[in-house]
Design a protein around this motif. Structure first.
Motif, PDB file in Angstrom:
ATOM      1  N   THR A  86       0.927  -1.269  -0.054  1.00 54.76           N
ATOM      2  CA  THR A  86       0.165  -0.053   0.150  1.00 54.76           C
ATOM      3  C   THR A  86       0.829   1.434  -0.032  1.00 54.76           C
ATOM      4  O   THR A  86       0.435   2.295  -0.717  1.00 54.76           O
ATOM      5  CB  THR A  86      -0.866   0.038   1.238  1.00 54.76           C
ATOM      6  N   TYR A  87       1.740   1.358   0.772  1.00 53.95           N
ATOM      7  CA  TYR A  87       2.626   2.443   0.756  1.00 53.95           C
ATOM      8  C   TYR A  87       3.416   2.594  -0.696  1.00 53.95           C
ATOM      9  O   TYR A  87       3.446   3.835  -1.029  1.00 53.95           O
ATOM     10  CB  TYR A  87       4.014   2.251   1.925  1.00 53.95           C
ATOM     11  N   TYR A  88       3.902   1.843  -1.209  1.00 53.60           N
ATOM     12  CA  TYR A  88       4.438   1.907  -2.654  1.00 53.60           C
ATOM     13  C   TYR A  88       3.474   2.374  -3.556  1.00 53.60           C
ATOM     14  O   TYR A  88       3.656   3.188  -4.466  1.00 53.60           O
ATOM     15  CB  TYR A  88       5.235   0.589  -3.105  1.00 53.60           C
ATOM     16  N   ASN A  89       2.342   1.771  -3.392  1.00 52.83           N
ATOM     17  CA  ASN A  89       0.935   2.340  -4.298  1.00 52.83           C
ATOM     18  C   ASN A  89       0.765   3.736  -4.105  1.00 52.83           C
ATOM     19  O   ASN A  89       0.597   4.623  -4.923  1.00 52.83           O
ATOM     20  CB  ASN A  89      -0.226   1.386  -4.038  1.00 52.83           C
ATOM     21  N   GLN A  90       0.767   4.197  -2.726  1.00 53.29           N
ATOM     22  CA  GLN A  90       0.465   5.649  -2.470  1.00 53.29           C
ATOM     23  C   GLN A  90       1.756   6.528  -2.929  1.00 53.29           C
ATOM     24  O   GLN A  90       1.398   7.523  -3.692  1.00 53.29           O
ATOM     25  CB  GLN A  90       0.492   5.716  -0.958  1.00 53.29           C
ATOM     26  N   ALA A  91       2.972   5.882  -2.736  1.00 50.97           N
ATOM     27  CA  ALA A  91       4.112   6.663  -3.442  1.00 50.97           C
ATOM     28  C   ALA A  91       4.098   7.116  -4.870  1.00 50.97           C
ATOM     29  O   ALA A  91       4.450   7.910  -5.203  1.00 50.97           O
ATOM     30  CB  ALA A  91       5.374   6.129  -2.780  1.00 50.97           C
ATOM     31  N   ASN A  92       3.820   5.849  -5.596  1.00 50.74           N
ATOM     32  CA  ASN A  92       3.639   6.108  -7.180  1.00 50.74           C
ATOM     33  C   ASN A  92       2.458   6.880  -7.254  1.00 50.74           C
ATOM     34  O   ASN A  92       2.717   7.509  -8.383  1.00 50.74           O
ATOM     35  CB  ASN A  92       3.113   4.694  -7.478  1.00 50.74           C
ATOM     36  N   GLU A  93       1.358   6.946  -6.822  1.00 55.69           N
ATOM     37  CA  GLU A  93       0.187   7.929  -7.018  1.00 55.69           C
ATOM     38  C   GLU A  93       0.807   9.422  -6.849  1.00 55.69           C
ATOM     39  O   GLU A  93       0.430  10.172  -7.695  1.00 55.69           O
ATOM     40  CB  GLU A  93      -1.031   7.728  -6.196  1.00 55.69           C
ATOM     41  N   VAL A  94       1.497   9.403  -5.479  1.00 55.85           N
ATOM     42  CA  VAL A  94       2.063  10.948  -5.436  1.00 55.85           C
ATOM     43  C   VAL A  94       2.916  11.180  -6.472  1.00 55.85           C
ATOM     44  O   VAL A  94       3.004  12.321  -7.027  1.00 55.85           O
ATOM     45  CB  VAL A  94       2.733  11.067  -4.150  1.00 55.85           C
ATOM     46  N   ILE A  95       3.878  10.529  -6.965  1.00 62.00           N
ATOM     47  CA  ILE A  95       4.786  10.891  -8.100  1.00 62.00           C
ATOM     48  C   ILE A  95       3.927  10.971  -9.281  1.00 62.00           C
ATOM     49  O   ILE A  95       4.344  12.269 -10.176  1.00 62.00           O
ATOM     50  CB  ILE A  95       5.760   9.653  -8.189  1.00 62.00           C
ATOM     51  N   GLN A  96       3.052  10.344  -9.399  1.00 62.59           N
ATOM     52  CA  GLN A  96       2.213  10.698 -10.922  1.00 62.59           C
ATOM     53  C   GLN A  96       1.504  12.086 -10.785  1.00 62.59           C
ATOM     54  O   GLN A  96       1.426  12.889 -11.557  1.00 62.59           O
ATOM     55  CB  GLN A  96       1.107   9.837 -10.942  1.00 62.59           C
ATOM     56  N   LYS A  97       1.308  12.649  -9.502  1.00 61.81           N
ATOM     57  CA  LYS A  97       0.795  14.026  -9.342  1.00 61.81           C
ATOM     58  C   LYS A  97       1.774  15.002  -9.951  1.00 61.81           C
ATOM     59  O   LYS A  97       1.092  16.071 -10.264  1.00 61.81           O
ATOM     60  CB  LYS A  97       0.302  14.315  -7.929  1.00 61.81           C
ATOM     61  N   TYR A  98       2.976  14.716  -9.522  1.00 64.72           N
ATOM     62  CA  TYR A  98       3.838  15.738 -10.063  1.00 64.72           C
ATOM     63  C   TYR A  98       3.918  16.014 -11.782  1.00 64.72           C
ATOM     64  O   TYR A  98       3.940  17.208 -11.975  1.00 64.72           O
ATOM     65  CB  TYR A  98       5.639  15.533  -9.522  1.00 64.72           C
ATOM     66  N   ALA A  99       3.822  14.952 -12.484  1.00 65.65           N
ATOM     67  CA  ALA A  99       3.455  15.226 -13.854  1.00 65.65           C
ATOM     68  C   ALA A  99       2.566  15.899 -14.412  1.00 65.65           C
ATOM     69  O   ALA A  99       2.059  16.529 -15.312  1.00 65.65           O
ATOM     70  CB  ALA A  99       3.870  13.978 -14.442  1.00 65.65           C
ATOM     71  N   LYS A 100       1.176  15.598 -13.408  1.00 63.98           N
ATOM     72  CA  LYS A 100       0.102  16.111 -13.573  1.00 63.98           C
ATOM     73  C   LYS A 100      -0.176  17.738 -13.413  1.00 63.98           C
ATOM     74  O   LYS A 100      -0.752  18.459 -14.156  1.00 63.98           O
ATOM     75  CB  LYS A 100      -1.224  15.406 -12.895  1.00 63.98           C
ATOM     76  N   TYR A 101       0.261  18.116 -12.401  1.00 63.01           N
ATOM     77  CA  TYR A 101       0.732  19.530 -12.066  1.00 63.01           C
ATOM     78  C   TYR A 101       1.516  20.321 -12.916  1.00 63.01           C
ATOM     79  O   TYR A 101       1.696  21.662 -12.443  1.00 63.01           O
ATOM     80  CB  TYR A 101       0.809  19.815 -10.699  1.00 63.01           C
ATOM     81  N   SER A 102       2.732  19.525 -13.545  1.00 64.70           N
ATOM     82  CA  SER A 102       3.622  20.487 -14.162  1.00 64.70           C
ATOM     83  C   SER A 102       3.790  19.608 -15.550  1.00 64.70           C
ATOM     84  O   SER A 102       4.348  18.428 -15.699  1.00 64.70           O
ATOM     85  CB  SER A 102       4.892  20.370 -13.475  1.00 64.70           C
ATOM     86  N   SER A 103       3.765  20.326 -16.586  1.00 69.53           N
ATOM     87  CA  SER A 103       3.997  20.002 -17.907  1.00 69.53           C
ATOM     88  C   SER A 103       5.521  19.878 -18.331  1.00 69.53           C
ATOM     89  O   SER A 103       6.077  19.126 -19.035  1.00 69.53           O
ATOM     90  CB  SER A 103       3.449  20.820 -18.968  1.00 69.53           C
ATOM     91  N   ASN A 104       6.510  20.259 -17.199  1.00 70.50           N
ATOM     92  CA  ASN A 104       7.769  20.083 -17.392  1.00 70.50           C
ATOM     93  C   ASN A 104       8.339  19.042 -16.654  1.00 70.50           C
ATOM     94  O   ASN A 104       9.730  18.600 -16.844  1.00 70.50           O
ATOM     95  CB  ASN A 104       8.566  21.538 -16.773  1.00 70.50           C
ATOM     96  N   ILE A 105       7.704  18.118 -16.147  1.00 71.76           N
ATOM     97  CA  ILE A 105       8.068  17.069 -15.247  1.00 71.76           C
ATOM     98  C   ILE A 105       7.317  15.760 -16.295  1.00 71.76           C
ATOM     99  O   ILE A 105       6.404  15.503 -16.566  1.00 71.76           O
ATOM    100  CB  ILE A 105       7.455  16.936 -13.934  1.00 71.76           C
ATOM    101  N   THR A 106       8.502  14.781 -16.354  1.00 77.56           N
ATOM    102  CA  THR A 106       7.950  13.490 -16.934  1.00 77.56           C
ATOM    103  C   THR A 106       8.445  12.488 -16.174  1.00 77.56           C
ATOM    104  O   THR A 106       9.385  12.147 -15.527  1.00 77.56           O
ATOM    105  CB  THR A 106       8.893  13.273 -18.460  1.00 77.56           C
ATOM    106  N   ILE A 107       7.376  11.453 -16.273  1.00 78.15           N
ATOM    107  CA  ILE A 107       7.623  10.267 -15.489  1.00 78.15           C
ATOM    108  C   ILE A 107       8.098   8.832 -16.390  1.00 78.15           C
ATOM    109  O   ILE A 107       7.384   8.760 -17.344  1.00 78.15           O
ATOM    110  CB  ILE A 107       6.625   9.932 -14.627  1.00 78.15           C
TER     111      ILE A 107
END
Length: 261
Positions: A86-107
């Motif tokens: 669950t913790y890794y799943n939460q971390a992955n969701e958080v990481i994805q948010k960075y690309a959603k809120y900034s077009s300058n970030i790619t995952i």
């Protein structure tokens, strides 16, 4: 023969068909609109009680104003990384948010087992499956599971387990560090039997400091360094070493330098 155009069943059937076609068209149009909006704006909603999959408003504001290209590489497939627990799943969701809120970030997700040559791009780093590389230009920072999560070790069994997540703090700090054009620099002075402070300097590097070492016996101190660390020398410093420190701290009469002793 009865005029089929005047047949009530025909009229109702035709009306129903037209309404069905119209409804399908509306549904398709709505889906297209929402798909376009979702591609441009984050539209998912975190329904968990503590909003564990969301990031703070401060992080969102920072990401929306980010003007440098940043790549985030997760060393695992997304399924493997988020499927650990669950913790890794939460971390992955958080990481994805960075690309959603900034077009300058790619995952990106790269399986290190399937692509062992990838690690050769970072000869000074020891990389393992599950690590994360945050990179901007020629600067990068590696995040380990210990950076992403708070852990605790069971004294009886010796096993370590995750107690909470700090993925947002680690990600934001890493992005800020690699995009900082003028990171603070620290020089660790060696020689004279000084104490090992690698654990402390590792924390400094995690927080964006550029750390280097200079042998106070034989080397020259970089006058551009923001701080020196002299960790509990076992022997007295020579007059020459003391002069090096005086020159650094005086800074041509401008002062503004720091020595941690």
């Amino acid at each position: 023969m009865k005029n089929i155009l005047k047949d009530r069943r025909f009229k109702h059937g035709t009306l129903a068909t037209v309404m069905t076609i119209g409804l399908v068209a509306v549904v398709v149009l709505v889906n297209v609109i929402f798909s376009m909006l979702a591609a441009r704006f984050p539209m998912d909603v975190d329904l968990t009680t503590n909003k564990i999959f969301e990031v703070s408003d401060q992080t969102v504001d920072y990401l929306k104003n980010l003007d440098k290209k940043v790549s985030v590489t997760v060393l695992a497939t997304e399924e493997e990384f988020s499927g650990n627990n669950t913790y890794y799943n939460q971390a992955n969701e958080v990481i994805q948010k960075y690309a959603k809120y900034s077009s300058n970030i790619t995952i990106n997700y790269i399986d290190l087992y399937s692509n062992p040559d990838f690690a050769q791009k970072y000869p000074k780093e020891t990389l393992y499956q599950g690590y994360i590389i945050v990179e901007c230009g020629d600067r990068h920072q590696v995040l380990t599971p210990y950076d992403l999560f708070n852990t605790q070790t069971d004294s009886s069994s010796g096993s370590t387990y995750i107690t909470s997540s700090k993925a947002e703090e680690a990600m934001t700090s890493a992005v800020m560090n690699v995009t900082n054009a003028n990171p603070p620099s620290v020089v660790v002075l060696t020689g004279y039997g000084v104490t090992d402070v690698s654990a402390y300097t590792s924390t400094l590097e995690t927080n964006g400091y550029v750390v280097s070492e200079v042998d106070l016996l034989t080397g020259d101190i970089d006058q551009e360094a923001d701080m020196l660390i002299l960790a509990a020398p076992l022997t007295d410093l020579s007059d020459e070493a003391l002069k090096k420190l005086d020159t650094y701290l005086d800074n041509d009469g401008k002062f503004g330098k720091n020595l941690m002793y």
